[in-house]
Design an enzyme around this catalytic site. Structure first.
Site, PDB file in Angstrom:
ATOM      1  N   GLU A   1       6.416  56.721  -8.535  1.00 11.66           N
ATOM      2  CA  GLU A   1       5.179  57.177  -9.147  1.00 11.66           C
ATOM      3  C   GLU A   1       5.117  56.511 -10.521  1.00 11.66           C
ATOM      4  OE1 GLU A   1       4.899  61.272 -10.403  1.00 11.66           O
ATOM      5  OE2 GLU A   1       2.715  61.161 -10.585  1.00 11.66           O
TER       6      GLU A   1
ATOM      7  N   ARG B   1      20.674  61.374  -4.981  1.00 14.28           N
ATOM      8  CA  ARG B   1      20.303  60.585  -6.148  1.00 14.28           C
ATOM      9  C   ARG B   1      21.531  60.371  -7.024  1.00 14.28           C
ATOM     10  NH1 ARG B   1      15.807  63.653  -8.186  1.00 14.28           N
ATOM     11  NH2 ARG B   1      15.356  61.694  -9.213  1.00 14.28           N
TER      12      ARG B   1
ATOM     13  N   LYS C   1      13.083  61.811 -15.616  1.00 15.95           N
ATOM     14  CA  LYS C   1      11.989  61.134 -16.310  1.00 15.95           C
ATOM     15  C   LYS C   1      11.393  62.031 -17.375  1.00 15.95           C
ATOM     16  CE  LYS C   1      10.008  58.087 -12.796  1.00 15.95           C
ATOM     17  NZ  LYS C   1       8.798  57.892 -11.997  1.00 15.95           N
TER      18      LYS C   1
END
Length: 564
Positions: free
Chosen positions: A44, A271, A281
């Site tokens: 994104e 992850r 983020k």
RNA sequence: UGUCCUGUGGUGUAAUUGGCAACACGUCUGAUUCUGGAUCAGAAGAGUUCAGGUUCGAGACCUGACAGGACAACCA
């Protein structure tokens, strides 16, 4: 932007196999997808890519490469409130820099808005979607909790015709934000919360970075991702573990959409978590916005651009991705592994130079004044092909302060009164006199050199126990050096709340050292990017900083800096 | 009290169709070196979360515990 590295094929051979490869091999053996493998990397555009994304990029592109397939780059841009072209641009630059290429397969989820709308209409016509006018709170309450079944919405059985009209009105802007949403009619009693009539569309009267004001309804992630995969012909949709529970929904949409036997398959992996590193983020954005660092590309940031400025190479990052492997176990990888990767890579390819961060003036009393001679220095002892360079030597030089000890402790082999050491590539010198100022601080040493030892060896075979790096006062480049260390002192800064996380900011993470001296070669060789200070560690000339400033990587090579 | 996922040295991963737990990082020791780097040699460190079961044989298969994670955003 850096060029594309075409050596990725070589790396593919070395890539260790993982459970995803195993599954692909099984799929291929079962004759699925006509023997093709097609992956995608779907960020994104709401932030800069970091080392965690690098793992995903290497996995997605690496997997396709391994099986002779292709990888798409797709921006998952379904939420205009968070996204920006700045991020779109930086992401492309970073993926390229890492050495991967998506060819002409650059896509945006927003490219599919019209098709997604049509698909939603299809679902409504099938009686599988409805417009719900309840508030966000009510909808949330009706979903109840994972342990108790949810309650159906009173709007659940609105007629298809009416839903069709309402949805059209949603699109045309008749309703305000929050007034209604489009939901799938699945199962309000499912133990999987994502199947309790998930939202398909919400009203957002926001300008989208690509579609502008064309739309005021935007699809949710779940309603866009699987369909995008399907339309792009993705065979293996590799994502992180938090989407595992979304998989039944992913499959529900794809099954509703598919008119062939082809199905993209979602596979999840864990992850990357790194010790001493914050990776979310949201938190990185906070560090940038609140000024704890100087931007997304601050060398202390775990972002790709931060690592790049710090001197990391794409090769090192790819090697790291291979090294950490791929599983579904969520653990924490020691940053030492990352640091090992860059140290190993740089060691082979980097130009060695001399420099002193904390200079101590040394006068070689028996060396003639006004003479500058050049000595031969080897550019990389591990790689003859990197050649040699000339380093100026003269009567006054600088040594690193910590290379001298007036009263040497046990096991200190470097310079001390009366002791002889080697100046790398030049001469043996012996310390005869220590000059102090009024405060008793050592300000200068007087030494003598042995002309017979030119080049660094004594004809009589005598040995010295240390070799020191040095620079000639008259010829050295004076520079400010920025010393970067880890941003956080806690092995698990992300394990705390946002505010607590800030308590673990390392006050020494950035030090600017004034009046450092670097050998003159550096000034003319900035294109090399990375250097290694003899004995001190790696640094790279920071292209974005004022000239003469250096980024210095303390943690990368000062493996032993913490111990004696 | 739900569903799903995951448990292998300090850390990250391996272990063909079940066959005496391997590699890397890290740590420690020694050698060597014109970087206290690098290199080389070596060591310590797990008996695979636990308990049963199947089997000549289980880290792998079965059952049940326990532990950790994910899920109740009009985020992705």
């Amino acid at each position: 932007m850096a060029g594309i590295d075409n050596n990725s094929n070589e790396q593919e051979v070395k890539t260790p196999k993982n459970f995803i490869h195993q599954q692909i091999i099984e799929d291929l053996a079962a004759g699925k997808n006509d023997g093709t493998v097609h992956t995608r990397f779907p960020p994104e555009p709401n932030g800069y890519l970091h080392i965690g994304h690098a793992k995903s990029i290497c996995l997605n592109f690496g997997t396709a490469l391994k099986f002779g397939g292709l990888t798409n780059l797709r921006f998952d841009d379904t939420n205009p409130t968070k996204e920006d072209v700045e991020y779109v641009d930086s992401i492309q630059e970073d993926v390229h820099w890492l050495g991967f290429d998506w060819g002409d397969r650059l896509y945006y989820a927003s490219d599919y808005f019209e098709k997604l709308y049509d698909f939603a209409v299809t679902l409504i016509k099938r009686g599988k979607a409805y417009v719900d006018f309840q508030s966000q709170e009510i909808i949330s309450e009706q979903r109840r909790t994972p342990t108790q079944p949810g309650i159906e919405s009173p709007y659940r059985n609105t007629s298809q015709e009416e839903n069709l009209q309402l949805f059209e009105k949603m699109r045309s802007g008749v309703f305000e934000e929050g007034e209604c949403v489009l939901r799938a009619k699945i199962d309000m009693t499912s133990p999987n919360m994502h199947l309790r009539d998930p939202l398909l569309y919400r009203i957002l009267k926001q300008t989208h970075h690509r579609t502008g004001d064309q739309w005021c309804i935007y699809p949710m992630y779940d309603f866009a991702h699987g369909q995008s995969d399907y339309w792009e012909g993705i065979t293996h949709s590799i994502c992180t573990l938090e989407f595992e529970i979304h998989r039944p929904l992913y499959e529900w949409f794809v099954n509703e959409l598919a008119d062939t036997n082809y199905r993209p398959r979602q596979i999840e992996f864990s992850r990357l978590n790194l010790s001493y590193t914050v990776m979310s983020k949201r938190r990185l954005l906070q560090l940038v916005k609140e000024g704890y660092v100087n931007g997304w590309d601050d060398p202390r940031m775990p972002t790709i651009c931060g690592l790049r400025r710090r001197g990391y190479t794409p090769e090192a990052i790819r090697a790291f991705a291979d090294m950490v492997g791929v599983t579904k176990v969520d653990g924490v990888t020691d940053v030492a592994v990352l640091e090992y990767c860059i140290r190993e890579d740089l060691n082979k390819r980097v130009q060695r130079v001399m420099g002193v961060l904390n200079p101590l003036k040394v006068v070689i009393t028996n060396y003639p004044e006004g003479v500058v001679e050049e000595v031969d220095a080897i550019n990389n002892p591990e790689d003859e092909s990197m050649g040699k360079r000339k380093v100026p030597f003269s009567r006054i030089i600088y040594l690193e302060k910590e290379d001298f000890m007036e009263n040497p402790v046990n096991k200190f082999f470097r310079l001390a009164p009366g002791r002889e050491v080697r100046l790398r590539y030049s001469y043996f010198i012996k310390c005869n006199e220590v000059i102090k100022n009024d405060q008793g601080e050592i300000v200068e040493l007087h030494c003598t050199y042995d002309p017979e030892t030119k080049g660094g060896n004594a004809p009589d075979g005598r040995k010295v126990k240390a070799t020191l790096h040095w620079v000639s006062e008259a010829n050295a480049v004076k520079a400010d050096v920025r010393l970067y260390d880890r941003l956080f002192t806690d092995p698990d800064p992300a394990g705390h709340k946002d505010k607590d996380m800030l308590e673990f900011l390392n006050p020494d993470s950035l030090k600017v050292l004034k009046d450092c001296y670097i050998e003159p070669f550096v000034r003319n060789a900035k294109a090399l990017d990375n250097f290694q200070f003899e004995r001190l560690g790696y640094f790279n000339v920071d292209p974005d900083s004022e000239s003469g400033k250096m980024v210095f990587n303390r943690t990368v090579s000062l493996k032993d800096s913490s111990k004696k």
